[in-house]
Design an enzyme around this catalytic site. Structure first.
Site, PDB file in Angstrom:
ATOM      1  N   LYS A 211     -22.750 -11.141   4.980  1.00  0.00           N
ATOM      2  CA  LYS A 211     -23.581 -10.608   6.062  1.00  0.00           C
ATOM      3  C   LYS A 211     -24.990 -11.173   5.995  1.00  0.00           C
ATOM      4  CE  LYS A 211     -23.043  -6.301   7.193  1.00  0.00           C
ATOM      5  NZ  LYS A 211     -23.067  -4.813   7.197  1.00  0.00           N
ATOM      6  N   GLU A 217     -22.544 -14.458  -5.576  1.00  0.00           N
ATOM      7  CA  GLU A 217     -21.246 -15.063  -5.861  1.00  0.00           C
ATOM      8  C   GLU A 217     -20.770 -15.924  -4.695  1.00  0.00           C
ATOM      9  OE1 GLU A 217     -21.183 -10.882  -7.796  1.00  0.00           O
ATOM     10  OE2 GLU A 217     -21.958 -11.823  -5.972  1.00  0.00           O
ATOM     11  N   GLY A 273     -18.584  -2.900   4.013  1.00  0.00           N
ATOM     12  CA  GLY A 273     -17.747  -4.029   3.635  1.00  0.00           C
ATOM     13  C   GLY A 273     -16.305  -3.659   3.407  1.00  0.00           C
ATOM     14  N   ARG A 274     -16.048  -2.544   2.713  1.00  0.00           N
ATOM     15  CA  ARG A 274     -14.678  -2.174   2.388  1.00  0.00           C
ATOM     16  C   ARG A 274     -13.938  -1.598   3.591  1.00  0.00           C
ATOM     17  NH1 ARG A 274     -18.598   0.687   0.151  1.00  0.00           N
ATOM     18  NH2 ARG A 274     -18.697   2.967   0.286  1.00  0.00           N
ATOM     19  N   GLU A 359     -15.283   2.795  -4.831  1.00  0.00           N
ATOM     20  CA  GLU A 359     -16.649   2.503  -4.411  1.00  0.00           C
ATOM     21  C   GLU A 359     -17.162   3.568  -3.456  1.00  0.00           C
ATOM     22  OE1 GLU A 359     -18.390  -1.690  -4.160  1.00  0.00           O
ATOM     23  OE2 GLU A 359     -18.042  -1.211  -2.054  1.00  0.00           O
ATOM     24  N   HIS A 390       9.206  -1.642 -15.079  1.00  0.00           N
ATOM     25  CA  HIS A 390       9.406  -2.307 -16.368  1.00  0.00           C
ATOM     26  C   HIS A 390       8.083  -2.504 -17.107  1.00  0.00           C
ATOM     27  CE1 HIS A 390      13.687  -3.265 -15.653  1.00  0.00           C
ATOM     28  NE2 HIS A 390      13.306  -3.214 -14.396  1.00  0.00           N
ATOM     29  N   LYS A 510     -26.552  -6.023 -10.595  1.00  0.00           N
ATOM     30  CA  LYS A 510     -26.972  -7.229  -9.870  1.00  0.00           C
ATOM     31  C   LYS A 510     -28.404  -7.610 -10.225  1.00  0.00           C
ATOM     32  CE  LYS A 510     -24.089  -6.782  -5.721  1.00  0.00           C
ATOM     33  NZ  LYS A 510     -24.124  -6.644  -4.250  1.00  0.00           N
TER      34      LYS A 510
END
Length: 547
Positions: A211, A217, A273-274, A359, A390, A510
């Site tokens: 944005k 990153e 964002g999510r 979050e 398993h 951050k």
């Protein structure tokens, strides 16, 4: 009753009633609950938007559910839900509306933030996305050397990666195999290197999803991808505009990167964002499955949105799931929640839900700024069946921890082959039955097991599950499923009186990382951290170079 910011959740009489009820229901076993109520399997079901929910295998009675619905009313779930749909600034710590529902509003009606209808902008961006997706899929968009684009690489992180990456994998059977889609998120250079190692730069197009166009990153990976491209294009900067587009609001930074701002796709600060899959963040997904299938995805989201907004609380799927989760989290001592899809296409579904849930509701401060004195968000995890059987099902069946689980299945396979799907679904139904009812010592003995071995083969049962079934995994089904969990998280945030739509907890790391990065790159850094951090920085600096 109406609550105020001055009222703590534990002070509510509805909360106290659940405290008393939890003590009285004790260790009531699902075997006894089913025996006592012959209509339980039929009565404890609900359905909407193509999803069928069987919640009868939960450690609850009709009284439990009634008390939980009382809590939902007392905490104002319906009132807060309506405020969200009206576009009120319910994200109060950031003074923003929360309107991901506008991104998939298929009604044609206005949705406003303040006095402004946001729907014209939403529709304009969707149209821009569709034009771009069709151009790439149809071969009209060519790279700098005139070659057709064969691979789209999305560079983002968090909500700019997890949602679209999950959905692309989930809907792969609907995707174009002539244009592949890959995802890069980790700042670890290995991620970008492996995702581009076998690609031809002349046939590769990158979507940079940030944005602000400043996310560390994402922009680190974007810069390396740009260098990778230019090395193959004779360092001709003009090539960038044919191989990069942006999902961003920072026009100046996008232009400085070399991207034509006509190929910049906007989204808005009222979209977290999510919760942004249906926005331009979903561009790589639209390229993968096409605009028409993407519209079906939006239809599924909208169907669940409409159900959440209009259905009575006691027939409302997100409300029911939210209340059941709170019951285990706050009254039965369960600290985790497993999501176990029996479909390989949903192998990234739990990863998306981890961000969505943890979050959002991983908070210890309530809306009045006080530390809560009750549990909030659970730890969410899971893997597809039958693989998980398993791996960790041993702990769920016979371990000491209570792990409520959602089991998700589909009546039809996207890849029918022999009896594969019957075997898959047999395992799904069998696990739910085994978890609920277990196997008693008497039943084990009746099988001829030596008495000394009986304790090891007893299954206590009474392990709760929700069963979510749909006809098949389609774009519309996936939209409804994701929206179901989004609204479940919303309900629980209201129950726990926390702000679900901010994420201040990610900021401190951050900031510290920025400071440490300068120290890693400095010739003679002056370290002012704790002794452990200082020593680790010194050790890294001493060993980072080969030799």
């Amino acid at each position: 009753m109406k609550t105020t910011q001055a009222t703590t959740r534990r002070a509510l009489p509805e909360w106290a009633a659940l405290d008393a009820h939890a003590a009285s229901i004790g260790t009531a076993h699902l075997r006894a609950l089913f025996k006592r109520d012959r209509n339980r399997a039929k009565r404890m079901t609900a359905q909407a938007a193509g999803l069928f929910l069987d919640y009868s295998k939960n450690r609850v009675t009709a009284e439990t559910m009634a008390l939980l619905f009382d809590l939902a009313r007392a905490t104002g779930v319906a009132r807060e839900r309506d405020a969200m749909f009206r576009g009120e600034a319910i994200n109060r710590t950031e003074k923003r509306a929360v309107l991901h529902v506008a991104l998939r509003n298929r009604s044609g009606k206005a949705i406003k933030v303040g006095a402004r209808d946001v729907m014209p902008a939403v529709k304009a961006v969707l149209a821009q996305m569709a034009t771009f997706a069709d151009a790439v899929r149809g071969g009209a968009w060519l790279g700098y050397t005139g070659k057709r684009i064969r691979t789209v690489v999305n560079i983002g992180i968090g909500g700019s990666d997890l949602g679209p990456a999950m959905a692309y994998e989930a809907l792969k059977s609907f995707s174009s195999r002539t244009v592949g889609v890959r995802f890069v998120s980790n700042v670890d250079g290995t991620h970008l290197a492996e995702q581009t190692r076998d690609l031809d730069p002349a046939e590769t197009l990158f979507i940079i999803a940030s944005k602000t166009f400043t996310t560390q990153e994402t922009m680190t990976n974007a810069a390396s991808a740009r260098a990778w491209l230019l090395a193959a294009m004779g360092n001709n900067a003009a090539a960038v505009a044919r191989h990069f587009v942006a999902v961003s609001t920072n026009r100046v930074a996008v232009r400085a990167f070399g991207i034509d701002t006509r190929n910049m796709f906007a989204f808005w600060d009222w979209v977290g964002g999510r919760y942004s899959l249906c926005s331009a963040i979903g561009l790589p997904l639209m390229v993968g499955i096409g605009p028409r299938a993407f519209e079906k995805l939006l239809d599924g989201f909208y169907a669940m949105d409409r159900h959440f907004r209009t259905a009575p609380l006691d027939r409302n799927l997100p409300v029911i799931l939210g209340l059941l989760g709170a019951w285990y989290n706050n009254w039965l001592g369960a600290s985790t929640h497993a999501v176990l899809p029996y479909d390989q296409y949903l192998h990234r579904f739990a990863a998306h839900l981890q961000q969505l849930d943890m979050e959002s509701n991983g908070k210890s401060i309530d809306r009045a700024g006080r530390r809560v004195d009750y549990e909030t968000g659970p730890i969410v995890w899971g893997e597809p069946g039958t693989n998980g059987q398993h791996a960790f099902y041993q702990l769920i069946h016979q371990g000491t921890k209570l792990v409520p689980a959602d089991l998700i299945g589909f009546c039809r396979s996207c890849n029918p082959a022999g009896d594969h799907h019957d075997k898959l679904m047999a395992n799904l139904f069998a696990q739910a039955e085994a978890l609920a009812f277990g196997k008693t010592a008497q039943e084990v003995l009746a099988e001829g097991v030596p008495p000394a071995d009986v304790p090891f083969r007893v299954f206590e049962g009474n392990r709760p599950t929700n069963m979510i079934l749909a006809k098949s995994l389609t774009p519309a089904t996936l939209g409804a499923l994701v929206a179901l969990y989004e609204h479940k998280v919303f309900v629980q945030g209201i129950l726990w009186n926390v702000y679900s739509f901010d994420q201040w907890g990610v900021q401190l790391g951050k900031v510290l990382a920025g400071d440490i990065l300068k120290e890693l790159e400095a010739k003679r850094p002056r370290l002012r951290h704790d002794a452990s951090t200082n020593a680790l920085i010194h050790r890294y600096r001493a060993h980072r170079k080969p030799g």
